[in-house]
Design a protein around this motif. Structure first.
Motif, short mmCIF file in Angstrom:
data_model
loop_
_atom_site.label_atom_id
_atom_site.label_comp_id
_atom_site.label_asym_id
_atom_site.label_seq_id
_atom_site.Cartn_x
_atom_site.Cartn_y
_atom_site.Cartn_z
N VAL A 38 -124.65 -3.17 -54.30
CA VAL A 38 -125.72 -3.62 -55.19
C VAL A 38 -126.23 -5.02 -54.83
O VAL A 38 -127.39 -5.35 -55.09
N GLU A 39 -125.38 -5.84 -54.22
CA GLU A 39 -125.79 -7.20 -53.85
C GLU A 39 -126.58 -7.18 -52.54
O GLU A 39 -127.53 -7.95 -52.36
N GLY A 40 -126.16 -6.33 -51.61
CA GLY A 40 -126.88 -6.17 -50.36
C GLY A 40 -126.45 -7.08 -49.23
O GLY A 40 -126.87 -6.90 -48.09
N ASP B 232 -130.90 4.09 -59.42
CA ASP B 232 -130.12 4.07 -58.17
C ASP B 232 -128.64 4.26 -58.47
O ASP B 232 -127.94 5.05 -57.81
N SER C 69 -131.57 -1.78 -47.93
CA SER C 69 -132.00 -1.16 -49.20
C SER C 69 -130.80 -1.00 -50.13
O SER C 69 -130.27 0.12 -50.31
N PRO C 70 -130.35 -2.08 -50.77
CA PRO C 70 -129.23 -1.97 -51.71
C PRO C 70 -129.66 -1.24 -52.98
O PRO C 70 -130.85 -0.96 -53.19
N LYS D 284 -130.82 -1.05 -56.52
CA LYS D 284 -131.55 -2.06 -57.29
C LYS D 284 -131.82 -1.68 -58.73
O LYS D 284 -132.04 -2.55 -59.58
N THR D 285 -131.84 -0.40 -59.01
CA THR D 285 -132.23 0.03 -60.36
C THR D 285 -131.13 0.86 -61.00
O THR D 285 -130.19 1.33 -60.34
N VAL E 189 -125.69 -10.74 -58.88
CA VAL E 189 -126.38 -9.47 -59.06
C VAL E 189 -125.39 -8.39 -59.47
O VAL E 189 -125.60 -7.64 -60.43
N TRP F 90 -124.89 -6.48 -63.37
CA TRP F 90 -124.83 -5.06 -63.66
C TRP F 90 -123.61 -4.72 -64.51
O TRP F 90 -123.69 -3.91 -65.43
#
Length: 372
Positions: free
Chosen positions: A165-167, A115, A108-109, A111-112, A175, A179
């Motif tokens: 954030v990339e996961g 977040d 669960s990186p 994503k928003t 990604v 950002w």
């Protein structure tokens, strides 16, 4: 946390002296990822425990940290605590897994935008969340019995942000970079929060017994020079300034190393903010780096890790060339990146022995010349 002081006397300080630009009787050497999967003794332990269990169990972290020191007795001049840069995102409450053949994975990186804002406001109890690292350092420093000094380390804020954030590992880091371009203010707020945690984490490692510190900006080279100077450099500057200031107030002093992979155009900037050692990757020309830095900092590196797949005579010749290029003062031998899982431990021995023999002979020659 309390300051640990009851440790055995250090009998090999070559790497510390070299980090401060002092002349040493031979070139000190250690290897990034020297405790890891290329060692059969590590793989035996790894069969019984998953990766983060090794990191989070001080006795196991100590055991695998000591494995290369024991195997290559007298050939390594530093140890580095077995841990991972991703323990910091875990301290933020993010789940991190190590997947076979894939590496780090965040289920669960972030994503928003919400977040990013939420995690920017998180307050982390570093002593509580990362106490297992501090315990492992104290235990390992004791078990080393003064043979070699012990490195602590952390990831750079930008590198940790990119993972969060990339996961997972990425070829483009699109990604994370999206950002930076679309929401720079919010990204900087999260980078600042990560920076504060990293600073406290590094100081805690020294208080626990670490004698050197290295910051890994593994993805610094993924940014343009301008982006690096905006989203990585200021936070690295804070780290070195605030860590050194706090340690000075505690009457502590340790060398700080920076390994910023691929950040070739900005090494001059990195040399001006207080790091004692810049570690070069294998893609950086040594002479160009020396020309840019003008002796402002000590250097570390920078053999291509793939060299350890070569015949012994090739390894020995390349080592001789590397040591001649770097010179004898303010230099620490290392690879230009970490050990690979399929490296042969005996090739590592050839590499380490070549460094010790060549630099020892060169040191004797310099001593004779001075007497003459």
């Amino acid at each position: 946390m309390k300051l640990e002081t009851n440790f055995p006397i250090l009998t090999n300080d070559l790497i510390i002296r070299a980090a401060y630009g002092e002349e040493t009787e031979r070139t000190p050497v250690w290897l990034m990822r020297q405790a890891g999967r290329y060692l059969p003794e590590f793989r035996e332990v790894y069969k019984k425990h998953d990766f983060f269990t090794l990191c989070k169990t001080p006795e196991l972290a100590c055991e695998v940290t000591l494995q290369p020191i024991d195997r290559y007795s007298g050939l390594l001049d530093a140890s580095i605590i077995f841990c991972d840069i991703l323990v910091v995102p875990q301290a933020f409450g993010l789940d991190v897994e190590i997947l076979p053949a894939k590496g780090p994975y965040f289920p669960s990186p972030l994503k928003t935008l919400e977040d990013l804002q939420k995690f920017s406001k998180k307050e982390i109890n570093v002593e509580k969340e990362l106490n297992y690292v501090f315990k492992a350092i104290t235990l390992t420093r004791t078990k080393l019995n003064g043979r070699v000094p012990l490195f602590g380390f952390a990831g750079s804020p930008w590198t940790l942000f990119a993972y969060m954030v990339e996961g997972c590992t990425s070829k483009t880091w699109s990604v994370a970079k999206k950002w930076l371009f679309s929401n720079p203010k919010e990204c900087c707020e999260l980078l600042q929060t990560i920076t504060d945690v990293v600073i406290e984490f590094l100081i805690g490692q020294v208080k626990a017994g670490a004698q050197l510190l290295q910051v890994f900006d593994s993805f610094g080279g993924e940014l343009t020079p301008a982006m690096f100077l905006t989203f990585s450099y200021p936070y690295l500057q804070q780290i070195v300034t605030r860590v050194k200031s706090t340690l000075k107030s505690l009457n502590l002093k340790v060398p700080l190393f920076i390994f910023a992979k691929g950040v070739h155009s900005c090494i001059e900037s990195l040399s001006t903010i207080g790091f004692d050692v810049i570690s070069l990757d294998w893609m950086m020309d040594v002479k160009q780096a020396q020309l840019k830095l003008q002796g402002k900092v000590a250097l570390q590196g920078n053999a291509d890790p793939a060299l350890l797949f070569a015949p012994n005579n090739v390894i020995q010749d390349e080592v001789a060339d590397m040591l001649r290029n770097f010179g004898s003062v303010g230099y620490i031998a290392n690879l230009g990146h970490g050990m690979l899982p399929d490296h042969d431990p005996e090739k590592v021995r050839v590499f380490l022995q070549a460094i010790k023999e060549y630099s020892s002979n060169a040191g004797k020659k310099r001593k004779i010349e001075k007497v003459d």
